[in-house]
Scaffold this motif. Structure first.
Motif, PDB file in Angstrom:
ATOM      1  N   PHE A  40       0.823  -1.208   0.000  1.00  0.00           N
ATOM      2  CA  PHE A  40       0.000   0.000   0.000  1.00  0.00           C
ATOM      3  C   PHE A  40       0.854   1.254   0.000  1.00  0.00           C
ATOM      4  O   PHE A  40       2.065   1.203   0.203  1.00  0.00           O
ATOM      5  N   GLU A  41       0.199   2.379  -0.217  1.00  0.00           N
ATOM      6  CA  GLU A  41       0.822   3.695  -0.101  1.00  0.00           C
ATOM      7  C   GLU A  41      -0.087   4.599   0.727  1.00  0.00           C
ATOM      8  O   GLU A  41      -1.318   4.535   0.626  1.00  0.00           O
ATOM      9  N   GLY A  42       0.537   5.425   1.554  1.00  0.00           N
ATOM     10  CA  GLY A  42      -0.177   6.486   2.261  1.00  0.00           C
ATOM     11  C   GLY A  42       0.290   7.812   1.692  1.00  0.00           C
ATOM     12  O   GLY A  42       1.495   8.081   1.640  1.00  0.00           O
ATOM     13  N   GLU A  43      -0.646   8.637   1.256  1.00  0.00           N
ATOM     14  CA  GLU A  43      -0.306   9.898   0.597  1.00  0.00           C
ATOM     15  C   GLU A  43      -1.200  11.007   1.129  1.00  0.00           C
ATOM     16  O   GLU A  43      -2.275  10.741   1.660  1.00  0.00           O
ATOM     17  N   ARG A  44      -0.751  12.235   0.972  1.00  0.00           N
ATOM     18  CA  ARG A  44      -1.579  13.376   1.390  1.00  0.00           C
ATOM     19  C   ARG A  44      -1.770  14.338   0.223  1.00  0.00           C
ATOM     20  O   ARG A  44      -0.820  14.642  -0.510  1.00  0.00           O
ATOM     21  N   ALA A  45      -3.007  14.793   0.097  1.00  0.00           N
ATOM     22  CA  ALA A  45      -3.323  15.834  -0.880  1.00  0.00           C
ATOM     23  C   ALA A  45      -3.450  17.163  -0.147  1.00  0.00           C
ATOM     24  O   ALA A  45      -4.057  17.235   0.925  1.00  0.00           O
ATOM     25  N   TYR A  46      -2.853  18.184  -0.713  1.00  0.00           N
ATOM     26  CA  TYR A  46      -2.919  19.544  -0.170  1.00  0.00           C
ATOM     27  C   TYR A  46      -3.453  20.453  -1.271  1.00  0.00           C
ATOM     28  O   TYR A  46      -2.915  20.458  -2.384  1.00  0.00           O
ATOM     29  N   ASN A  47      -4.505  21.172  -0.964  1.00  0.00           N
ATOM     30  CA  ASN A  47      -5.124  22.067  -1.956  1.00  0.00           C
ATOM     31  C   ASN A  47      -5.445  21.327  -3.258  1.00  0.00           C
ATOM     32  O   ASN A  47      -5.251  21.848  -4.360  1.00  0.00           O
ATOM     33  N   GLY A  48      -5.899  20.085  -3.114  1.00  0.00           N
ATOM     34  CA  GLY A  48      -6.334  19.315  -4.270  1.00  0.00           C
ATOM     35  C   GLY A  48      -5.239  18.583  -5.032  1.00  0.00           C
ATOM     36  O   GLY A  48      -5.518  17.927  -6.032  1.00  0.00           O
ATOM     37  N   LYS A  49      -3.988  18.666  -4.556  1.00  0.00           N
ATOM     38  CA  LYS A  49      -2.886  18.026  -5.263  1.00  0.00           C
ATOM     39  C   LYS A  49      -2.121  17.108  -4.306  1.00  0.00           C
ATOM     40  O   LYS A  49      -1.711  17.536  -3.222  1.00  0.00           O
ATOM     41  N   ILE A  50      -1.916  15.860  -4.721  1.00  0.00           N
ATOM     42  CA  ILE A  50      -1.181  14.907  -3.893  1.00  0.00           C
ATOM     43  C   ILE A  50       0.315  15.213  -3.961  1.00  0.00           C
ATOM     44  O   ILE A  50       0.894  15.313  -5.045  1.00  0.00           O
ATOM     45  N   PHE A  51       0.921  15.377  -2.793  1.00  0.00           N
ATOM     46  CA  PHE A  51       2.342  15.699  -2.745  1.00  0.00           C
ATOM     47  C   PHE A  51       3.165  14.490  -3.179  1.00  0.00           C
ATOM     48  O   PHE A  51       3.041  13.398  -2.645  1.00  0.00           O
ATOM     49  N   LYS A  52       4.006  14.708  -4.189  1.00  0.00           N
ATOM     50  CA  LYS A  52       4.875  13.672  -4.745  1.00  0.00           C
ATOM     51  C   LYS A  52       4.088  12.411  -5.117  1.00  0.00           C
ATOM     52  O   LYS A  52       4.521  11.278  -4.872  1.00  0.00           O
ATOM     53  N   SER A  53       2.945  12.627  -5.727  1.00  0.00           N
ATOM     54  CA  SER A  53       2.048  11.535  -6.066  1.00  0.00           C
ATOM     55  C   SER A  53       2.718  10.468  -6.916  1.00  0.00           C
ATOM     56  O   SER A  53       2.596   9.261  -6.664  1.00  0.00           O
ATOM     57  N   ARG A  54       3.405  10.903  -7.952  1.00  0.00           N
ATOM     58  CA  ARG A  54       3.997   9.923  -8.879  1.00  0.00           C
ATOM     59  C   ARG A  54       5.049   9.062  -8.190  1.00  0.00           C
ATOM     60  O   ARG A  54       5.167   7.860  -8.483  1.00  0.00           O
ATOM     61  N   GLU A  55       5.809   9.646  -7.286  1.00  0.00           N
ATOM     62  CA  GLU A  55       6.802   8.866  -6.557  1.00  0.00           C
ATOM     63  C   GLU A  55       6.130   7.778  -5.730  1.00  0.00           C
ATOM     64  O   GLU A  55       6.636   6.655  -5.596  1.00  0.00           O
ATOM     65  N   HIS A  56       4.977   8.105  -5.163  1.00  0.00           N
ATOM     66  CA  HIS A  56       4.229   7.113  -4.389  1.00  0.00           C
ATOM     67  C   HIS A  56       3.730   5.988  -5.294  1.00  0.00           C
ATOM     68  O   HIS A  56       3.799   4.805  -4.931  1.00  0.00           O
ATOM     69  N   SER A  57       3.229   6.346  -6.470  1.00  0.00           N
ATOM     70  CA  SER A  57       2.739   5.321  -7.402  1.00  0.00           C
ATOM     71  C   SER A  57       3.870   4.411  -7.858  1.00  0.00           C
ATOM     72  O   SER A  57       3.701   3.189  -7.975  1.00  0.00           O
ATOM     73  N   GLU A  58       5.034   4.999  -8.108  1.00  0.00           N
ATOM     74  CA  GLU A  58       6.189   4.203  -8.516  1.00  0.00           C
ATOM     75  C   GLU A  58       6.620   3.263  -7.388  1.00  0.00           C
ATOM     76  O   GLU A  58       6.973   2.101  -7.634  1.00  0.00           O
TER      77      GLU A  58
END
Length: 289
Positions: A40-58
């Motif tokens: 799994f991945e835990g991620e946070r979105a701030y102002n509608g944008k996930i911080f470092k989203s692509r790195e989490h997906s990778e």
């Protein structure tokens, strides 16, 4: 959003489509439930944008490789799923959980190669992981469980089964009135907290455990870069627990934890000092930029 996690309004992305939150279910004989075949991945979105989203997906795909769980989605497809969930939820500031697991199928023993790999993405509102500890400093226990040797587990995967000892350690810490627990590794070196990385300050330099048997967090890497940009010396090394007596400041980093100062670990105390506060404030600005 509040209440039990299985009884909420909203939608969850499952296997390519949005389903009602309450209908996002799996069978009791799902392999991941019985054998921990899940990443799994835990991620946070701030102002509608996930911080470092692509790195989490990778990293999610990499965890699947480590765990022999062939995830049937590309990075772009995972990114699209997360975006779809955020849009449907209407949340601007949210915690995002992407999870992949071996589902139910023809196998129900240790082996599960014939079972489908499934995926889901959910998002919800989640405030400060350690509550007001972000301002006064978290209090940590010292766990009895140790991070295992890389020869015993795929320690660089963000895999569900690797968190069993973290759960037990955090339960024990909370029973003592602590927010979390510091874990040592199999050699006796300082490793991490149950879901966050550790940093220490001494004489203007920052010391952080070398991530050679635990996850090198994305937030950890971000903070190391922030410190180096400020000209602060960052030393990644093996740290013995008795060294904690000589450190002046301490903080935790993680997607959920963000940057949280630490006031106490066991009998060792730390000030919530200028550098800890500066990095916490600067990280907050960075993720919302």
């Amino acid at each position: 959003m509040a209440g039990a996690y299985d009884d909420r309004d909203g939608v969850i992305w499952m296997d390519g489509e949005l389903v009602n939150w309450r209908d996002a279910k799996v069978h009791i004989l799902t392999h991941g439930l019985h054998y921990g075949s899940s990443v799994f991945e835990g991620e946070r979105a701030y102002n509608g944008k996930i911080f470092k989203s692509r790195e989490h997906s990778e990293r999610l795909l990499k965890s699947g490789e480590y765990m022999d769980i062939p995830i049937p989605y590309s990075v772009d497809e995972i990114e699209a799923a997360k975006e779809e969930v955020l849009t449907a939820s209407g949340l601007q500031n949210a915690y995002v959980r992407a999870v992949c697991w071996r589902g139910s199928g023809d196998d129900m023993g240790v082996a599960s190669a014939r079972n489908p790999v499934r995926m889901a993405v959910a998002a919800w509102e989640w405030g400060a992981y350690y509550g007001d500890a972000k301002f006064k400093g978290a209090k940590l226990d010292i766990a009895k469980w140790k991070r295992p040797s890389p020869e015993t587990i795929p320690c660089f995967a963000k895999a569900a089964g690797l968190y069993m000892i973290c759960t037990m350690s955090k339960h024990a810490a909370e029973a003592k009135g602590c927010s979390d627990a510091m874990m040592l590794d199999y050699r006796g070196y300082v490793a991490e907290a149950t879901g966050a990385n550790l940093f220490f300050v001494k004489d203007g330099e920052v010391h952080t455990p070398k991530p050679d048997c635990f996850l090198n967090g994305i937030t950890r890497q971000t903070v190391v870069g922030m410190l180096q940009e400020r000209g602060v010396t960052v030393i990644e090394r093996h740290i013995m627990p008795e060294e904690l007596e000589g450190f002046e400041q301490c903080w935790l980093t993680g997607t959920a934890a963000e940057v949280t100062p630490v006031g106490q670990i066991g009998d060792y105390t730390f000030e919530v000092g200028a550098l800890a506060r500066d990095i916490a404030e600067s990280y907050e600005k960075l993720v919302r930029a």
